[in-house]
Design a protein around this motif. Structure first.
Motif, PDB file in Angstrom:
ATOM      1  N   THR A   6     -39.410  13.611  58.650  1.00  6.53           N
ATOM      2  CA  THR A   6     -38.853  12.296  58.344  1.00  6.53           C
ATOM      3  C   THR A   6     -37.337  12.374  58.290  1.00  6.53           C
ATOM      4  N   VAL A   7     -36.685  11.478  59.009  1.00  7.93           N
ATOM      5  CA  VAL A   7     -35.227  11.401  59.004  1.00  7.93           C
ATOM      6  C   VAL A   7     -34.805  10.307  58.022  1.00  7.93           C
ATOM      7  N   ARG A   8     -33.813  10.641  57.208  1.00 11.90           N
ATOM      8  CA  ARG A   8     -33.377   9.760  56.123  1.00 11.90           C
ATOM      9  C   ARG A   8     -32.118   8.985  56.548  1.00 11.90           C
ATOM     10  N   TRP A   9     -32.247   7.680  56.588  1.00 10.86           N
ATOM     11  CA  TRP A   9     -31.179   6.814  57.082  1.00 10.86           C
ATOM     12  C   TRP A   9     -30.426   6.139  55.941  1.00 10.86           C
ATOM     13  N   GLY A  10     -29.121   5.974  56.176  1.00 13.15           N
ATOM     14  CA  GLY A  10     -28.300   5.107  55.354  1.00 13.15           C
ATOM     15  C   GLY A  10     -27.806   3.967  56.221  1.00 13.15           C
ATOM     16  N   ILE A  11     -27.773   2.765  55.696  1.00 13.81           N
ATOM     17  CA  ILE A  11     -27.378   1.576  56.449  1.00 13.81           C
ATOM     18  C   ILE A  11     -26.043   1.084  55.922  1.00 13.81           C
ATOM     19  N   LEU A  12     -25.018   1.131  56.770  1.00 10.84           N
ATOM     20  CA  LEU A  12     -23.682   0.693  56.371  1.00 10.84           C
ATOM     21  C   LEU A  12     -23.452  -0.723  56.893  1.00 10.84           C
ATOM     22  N   ALA A  13     -23.406  -1.659  55.977  1.00 12.88           N
ATOM     23  CA  ALA A  13     -23.289  -3.111  56.196  1.00 12.88           C
ATOM     24  C   ALA A  13     -24.676  -3.742  56.136  1.00 12.88           C
ATOM     25  N   ALA A 347     -33.428   4.354  67.563  1.00 10.11           N
ATOM     26  CA  ALA A 347     -33.538   5.121  66.319  1.00 10.11           C
ATOM     27  C   ALA A 347     -34.363   6.390  66.540  1.00 10.11           C
ATOM     28  N   ASP A 348     -35.454   6.272  67.310  1.00  7.97           N
ATOM     29  CA  ASP A 348     -36.267   7.455  67.637  1.00  7.97           C
ATOM     30  C   ASP A 348     -35.427   8.485  68.380  1.00  7.97           C
ATOM     31  N   GLU A 349     -34.620   8.028  69.336  1.00  8.80           N
ATOM     32  CA  GLU A 349     -33.768   8.929  70.109  1.00  8.80           C
ATOM     33  C   GLU A 349     -32.795   9.670  69.191  1.00  8.80           C
ATOM     34  N   ALA A 350     -32.146   8.935  68.297  1.00  7.57           N
ATOM     35  CA  ALA A 350     -31.184   9.556  67.386  1.00  7.57           C
ATOM     36  C   ALA A 350     -31.876  10.568  66.468  1.00  7.57           C
ATOM     37  N   ALA A 351     -33.016  10.183  65.928  1.00  9.00           N
ATOM     38  CA  ALA A 351     -33.733  11.069  65.006  1.00  9.00           C
ATOM     39  C   ALA A 351     -34.220  12.331  65.709  1.00  9.00           C
ATOM     40  N   GLU A 352     -34.778  12.182  66.897  1.00  8.44           N
ATOM     41  CA  GLU A 352     -35.274  13.355  67.626  1.00  8.44           C
ATOM     42  C   GLU A 352     -34.135  14.285  68.023  1.00  8.44           C
ATOM     43  N   ALA A 353     -32.980  13.708  68.328  1.00  9.62           N
ATOM     44  CA  ALA A 353     -31.812  14.538  68.644  1.00  9.62           C
ATOM     45  C   ALA A 353     -31.406  15.373  67.428  1.00  9.62           C
ATOM     46  N   ILE A 354     -31.371  14.750  66.276  1.00  7.19           N
ATOM     47  CA  ILE A 354     -30.996  15.464  65.060  1.00  7.19           C
ATOM     48  C   ILE A 354     -31.986  16.584  64.764  1.00  7.19           C
ATOM     49  N   LEU A 355     -33.261  16.303  64.914  1.00 10.75           N
ATOM     50  CA  LEU A 355     -34.296  17.288  64.606  1.00 10.75           C
ATOM     51  C   LEU A 355     -34.284  18.464  65.571  1.00 10.75           C
ATOM     52  N   THR A 356     -33.846  18.230  66.805  1.00 10.35           N
ATOM     53  CA  THR A 356     -33.843  19.304  67.807  1.00 10.35           C
ATOM     54  C   THR A 356     -32.458  19.929  67.995  1.00 10.35           C
TER      55      THR A 356
END
Length: 400
Positions: A6-13, A347-356
């Motif tokens: 699970t990727v933990r997101w923060g939302i700015l604005a 969002a899936d693309e960003a999360a998968e990039a971070i995980l890999t």
């Protein structure tokens, strides 16, 4: 059996686009056939007040332990945030993204990436120095529809592309819609105008079809001729912009290819919202691919080949479905019950990039984002369009 990371997101604005993105983000990824990653929201920040952030978290049905902040600076220091989604106007992207990068956070930043290319280059430099993921949130590139279009091109079905015609325009009647001139669509202090808000999509289709599909090692930046009509109501904002681009290619690749990208606040791509006029036409010697509006979230493609073949496809945006009592949309528009907006794919693309361990996006790396910002810089230079220095600057921090 290992659990799904699970990727933990923060939302700015906490404005409209943040609301739409976050509602999509919190949908079960299984509704779109994704099993490799999950998303959660652990924090949100509003520059106006902590209570606004609290209301936002409640509205998107975030987990009860998600934290609300009334300060972006405090938010950026939250140790539980893996990646920040930045949803402020483009005028603020550089300052906000730099804040988060300097705090060691991965960043997904809304389009247009920044106000100018120099700001985009600086953010990319900081991300590289700090070994962080950074991505421009051009959601359209991650749609299955867009992937299909690019596959038709690279497979050679229409031959080497000769020309792309791309438009993203809305008849917004700015004098009536934005009477006081302070709205982000026309306000120079917010980098307003058609170009950065709407024109980015016209350029997205040009670049993802005519530039991104070329071999990365040999593709070359285009030459540009541009025309800009200022919006009289506020001066330094464009009412509409027209871009003519020439992409150099070798003779083996079909030689030079042309593109025309247009955008306007005054007229619509498809008058009356009929959506029956293609917003994008990708043409080659063997046929063409048509994409139907809106160009930022199209739902139909049509492949027309010179041998008489016609392939029409309707594209569905998945979600929890009918009976879910869940609704998505943006602004005054709302989709059918249970139909997602489509922002979850980026969002899936960003999360998968971070995980890999990847630091850039698959379908638009930082060099390409910077190149498109360079093109928009040149559009503005040729059209005499300048924004206030306080939003063009590389200085940091600057209070906006």
């Amino acid at each position: 059996m290992s659990s799904t990371p699970t990727v933990r997101w923060g939302i700015l604005a906490t404005g409209g686009i943040a609301l739409t993105f976050t509602k999509d983000l919190l949908l079960d990824p299984a509704t779109r056939g994704v099993s490799s990653v999950k998303h959660t929201v652990v924090a949100a920040a509003s520059s106006s007040s902590k209570s606004r952030a609290e209301a936002f978290l409640k509205e998107v049905a975030a987990p009860s332990d998600a934290k609300a902040y009334g300060s972006y600076e405090e938010f950026a220091e939250d140790p539980n945030v893996d990646i920040v989604y930045i949803a402020t106007p483009h005028s603020h992207h550089y300052q906000n993204a730099r804040l988060c990068l300097e705090a060691g956070k991965h960043v997904l930043c809304e389009k247009a990436f920044t106000v100018n290319a120099a700001q985009a280059r600086k953010l990319a430099e900081i991300a590289k120095e700090k070994n962080l993921f950074l991505m421009e949130a051009v959601w359209t590139r991650y749609f299955p529809l867009s992937i299909y279009v690019r596959e038709q091109i690279t497979s050679g079905r229409i031959g080497h592309i000769a020309r792309v015609i791309s438009d993203n325009s809305m008849a917004l009647d700015p004098e009536k819609s934005f009477t006081d001139g302070k709205h982000r669509m026309v306000n120079p202090d917010l980098a307003g105008g058609a170009l950065l808000d709407l024109g980015i999509y016209a350029l997205t289709w040009v670049f993802q079809t005519l530039y991104h599909t070329q071999p990365e090692k040999t593709r070359q930046p285009p030459k540009l001729l541009a025309f800009v009509k200022p919006y009289r109501g506020t001066g330094n904002a464009d009412e509409h912009s027209t871009m003519i681009l020439n992409f150099p290619r070798s003779e083996e690749e079909g030689g030079d290819a042309h593109a025309v990208a247009t955008t306007s606040l005054r007229v619509a791509t498809s008058p009356g919202a009929s959506q029956d006029t293609p917003c994008v036409r990708i043409q080659g010697p063997k046929g063409e691919i048509q994409v139907f509006p809106p160009s930022f979230r199209p739902t139909k493609t049509k492949l027309i080949l010179s041998d008489g073949t016609i392939e029409e496809k309707d594209w569905v945006y998945p979600g929890p479905g009918k009976g879910s009592n869940w609704y998505s949309g943006f602004g005054d528009s709302q989709h059918s019950e249970g139909e997602g907006r489509g922002m979850f794919w980026e969002a899936d693309e960003a999360a998968e990039a971070i995980l890999t361990g990847r630091k850039e996006a698959k379908f638009e790396n930082l060099d390409e984002s910077i190149l498109i910002m360079e093109i928009m810089d040149e559009v503005r230079r040729q059209g005499g369009l300048e924004y206030p220095s306080k939003i063009e600057t590389l200085d940091y921090p600057v209070q906006l």
